[in-house]
Design an enzyme around this catalytic site. Structure first.
Site, PDB file in Angstrom:
ATOM      1  N   GLY A 258     -65.675  83.044 -27.710  1.00 23.29           N
ATOM      2  CA  GLY A 258     -65.349  81.956 -28.622  1.00 23.29           C
ATOM      3  C   GLY A 258     -66.580  81.398 -29.294  1.00 23.29           C
ATOM      4  N   VAL A 259     -66.412  80.247 -29.945  1.00 22.53           N
ATOM      5  CA  VAL A 259     -67.477  79.643 -30.734  1.00 22.53           C
ATOM      6  C   VAL A 259     -68.073  78.459 -29.977  1.00 22.53           C
ATOM      7  CG1 VAL A 259     -68.039  78.621 -32.965  1.00 22.53           C
ATOM      8  CG2 VAL A 259     -66.188  80.276 -32.792  1.00 22.53           C
ATOM      9  N   GLY A 260     -69.382  78.261 -30.108  1.00 26.41           N
ATOM     10  CA  GLY A 260     -69.991  77.058 -29.564  1.00 26.41           C
ATOM     11  C   GLY A 260     -71.134  77.337 -28.620  1.00 26.41           C
ATOM     12  N   ASN A 261     -71.658  76.249 -28.044  1.00 24.04           N
ATOM     13  CA  ASN A 261     -72.865  76.390 -27.228  1.00 24.04           C
ATOM     14  C   ASN A 261     -72.588  77.087 -25.895  1.00 24.04           C
ATOM     15  OD1 ASN A 261     -71.402  74.216 -26.278  1.00 24.04           O
ATOM     16  ND2 ASN A 261     -73.172  72.950 -25.808  1.00 24.04           N
ATOM     17  N   GLU A 284     -64.080  87.694 -33.045  1.00 25.61           N
ATOM     18  CA  GLU A 284     -63.762  87.048 -34.323  1.00 25.61           C
ATOM     19  C   GLU A 284     -65.026  86.585 -35.032  1.00 25.61           C
ATOM     20  OE1 GLU A 284     -59.978  84.313 -33.577  1.00 25.61           O
ATOM     21  OE2 GLU A 284     -61.653  83.825 -32.271  1.00 25.61           O
ATOM     22  N   ASN A 374     -58.149  71.362 -32.565  1.00 22.68           N
ATOM     23  CA  ASN A 374     -58.391  72.347 -33.620  1.00 22.68           C
ATOM     24  C   ASN A 374     -57.198  73.288 -33.788  1.00 22.68           C
ATOM     25  OD1 ASN A 374     -61.001  71.304 -33.925  1.00 22.68           O
ATOM     26  ND2 ASN A 374     -61.820  72.678 -32.372  1.00 22.68           N
ATOM     27  N   GLY A 378     -57.698  82.348 -32.440  1.00 24.96           N
ATOM     28  CA  GLY A 378     -57.443  83.733 -32.042  1.00 24.96           C
ATOM     29  C   GLY A 378     -57.509  83.945 -30.550  1.00 24.96           C
TER      30      GLY A 378
END
Length: 493
Positions: A258-261, A284, A374, A378
């Site tokens: 996924g996205v982020g730190n 993704e 959010n 995906g």
């Protein structure tokens, strides 16, 4: 070039109240910036005159403030598909001003083709190059770009001259056939290319072109803290153990994250592992840590739908395009998130949970069960079809006032049948092959914060007999305590 070059405001005048507008991009990467701002100005002007003006927005995923934020503040959006992460759009959705449909990202393009979603009349797309033959070369994100360009009556191109034309060759653009004529999607390795390096449309559909030179809107991710570092270490050590036990092949498997730190930290730990060999990404979003690991030879190739990288990292890529071009692939979401391809490649999926319950079910999208954060994005495309599905979350939020491990999630995005491993800073709960009550004990012992373990054990002890630990009288006691007192530790069990 046979196209009409106009201002952003002239382009926006082609969009009418009630239109369905498809936008390029995936996250803030590849999203148009000038034209959404012009649409917002048009909306504000018409609203001041007492004239209604709102559009339906469809994109590949989330966008940036220049799109979702600007349009939301202008009250220019009536409906939004399929994902968002901008503060003002989120507020408009939760206040009921924007009707929002949260969707699996792999289904958006086919949903438009099947008629399940409204068909876009206008496509607004950011491009790094456009040719007189109707070839549109995307910038840093693809999303649903080929589908909206084909379905729309008119296409408005935002040509970003800040992105070099040499970017061409990074993309793999294709659309699958629709049932009953669809065949397999012929991606057998993460780096396989099966389409074109551009979107090809009838040039007569291109209504106009707007020039811009705006840089990517992606911001840098937060620095890792102690909790993030511990979560990342737990994930890396778990995967090393799976390799040593022979449950992951010695050559490893493609990774989605996924996205982020937290995701960045996990990838760095995997890259630094003495056990994990150089590996590939099938994901993704390609973010900063992936670029670093490609440079260091720890990631051989990364396939995704966007380069969601900070401006400084984009500069590094552009300065060494000959090096990165064979090591990066940007695809439409139907391919980057394809359940078929994910299952075939044996992807290890690592995603983030807002909360998880004692069954192992995960809430990815709703705060306290009703306020959208959010969206599902995906995550389920990968989780349900992964070789191994892992969810990570800090054990608490808001300084310990909220437990991320609860008796029952207030909103379920991923059932216990899809979640195989849960990780917090306290450890790893391996849920594979365990009964419901064994799963609950594993989660409490290895993932819950120590302050909440006695409460969770008390809930478990007071559940009526049955296959699954469930007590309808107090399964939401944690959430009720937070709404009543602002502290889940005051739960009455």
């Amino acid at each position: 070039m046979p196209y009409r070059f106009v201002s952003a405001d002239e382009a926006a005048s082609l969009i009418s109240h009630g239109d369905v507008v498809g936008f390029s991009g995936f996250t803030a990467a590849g999203c148009p910036k000038e034209i959404p701002s012009a649409i917002a100005r048009r909306a504000e002007q018409l609203h001041a005159e007492g004239v209604p003006f709102q559009i339906t927005v469809i994109s590949g995923a989330s966008s940036g403030d220049a799109m979702d934020g600007t349009l939301a503040r202008a009250k220019a959006v009536s409906r939004r598909y399929p994902y968002q992460n901008v503060k003002d759009m989120r507020a408009a959705i939760n206040d009921g001003q924007v009707r929002y449909t949260d969707m699996h990202l792999s289904e958006v393009a086919q949903g438009m083709r099947y008629g399940f979603l409204p068909r876009p009349r206008v496509a607004v797309v950011e491009a790094s190059q456009i040719t007189e033959r109707g070839e549109i070369v995307p910038t840093y994100g693809v999303g649903v770009l080929p589908t909206i360009c084909r379905l729309a009556e008119i296409v408005i191109v935002e040509l970003n001259v800040a992105v070099p034309q040499a970017l061409r060759g990074l993309h793999d653009i294709c659309e699958p056939a629709d049932p009953p004529y669809r065949r397999e999607l012929p991606v057998y390795r993460p780096g396989d290319r099966v389409g074109y390096d551009c979107v090809r449309i009838d040039p007569r559909k291109i209504a106009c072109v707007v020039l811009t030179d705006r840089a990517t809107e992606v911001s840098s991710f937060a620095e890792t803290d102690d909790v993030t570092t511990r979560i990342a270490a737990n994930v890396a050590r778990f995967l090393e153990g799976e390799m040593q036990a022979g449950r992951i092949p010695r050559e490893f498997l493609p990774v989605q994250s996924g996205v982020g730190n937290v995701a960045n930290a996990i990838l760095k730990d995997l890259g630094n592992s003495p056990v994990v060999p150089p590996f590939e990404m099938f994901t993704e979003v390609i973010q900063d840590s992936v670029i670093d690991l490609i440079k260091w030879g720890r990631i051989r190739l990364a396939s995704g739908s966007s380069l969601t990288c900070s401006p400084s990292k984009i500069e590094e890529i552009l300065a060494a395009l000959d090096f990165f071009r064979p090591r990066l692939v940007l695809r439409p979401t139907e391919y980057s998130n394809s359940p078929e391809i994910v299952r075939r490649l044996g992807v290890i999926a690592i995603n983030t949970a807002l909360e998880a319950d004692l069954c192992g079910a995960v809430n990815s999208s709703h705060v306290m069960g009703r306020r959208m954060m959010n969206g599902i994005g995906g995550s389920c495309d990968f989780t349900r079809n992964a070789y191994l599905s892992i969810f990570t979350t800090p054990s608490t939020a808001k300084g310990g006032l909220i437990s991320s491990i609860v008796p029952l999630v207030a909103h379920q995005d991923h059932s216990e049948h899809s979640v195989k491993v849960l990780v917090t800073e306290y450890g790893v709960a391996d849920l594979r092959g365990r009964s419901p009550r064994e799963r609950a004990e594993e989660i409490i012992a290895h993932c819950a914060h120590p302050d909440y373990r006695p409460l969770l054990q008390r809930y478990l002890q007071h559940c009526p007999p049955g296959h699954t630990a469930f007590n309808p009288s107090n399964c939401f006691a944690f959430h009720q305590a937070f709404e009543r007192s602002g502290d889940m530790r005051n739960a009455e069990l």
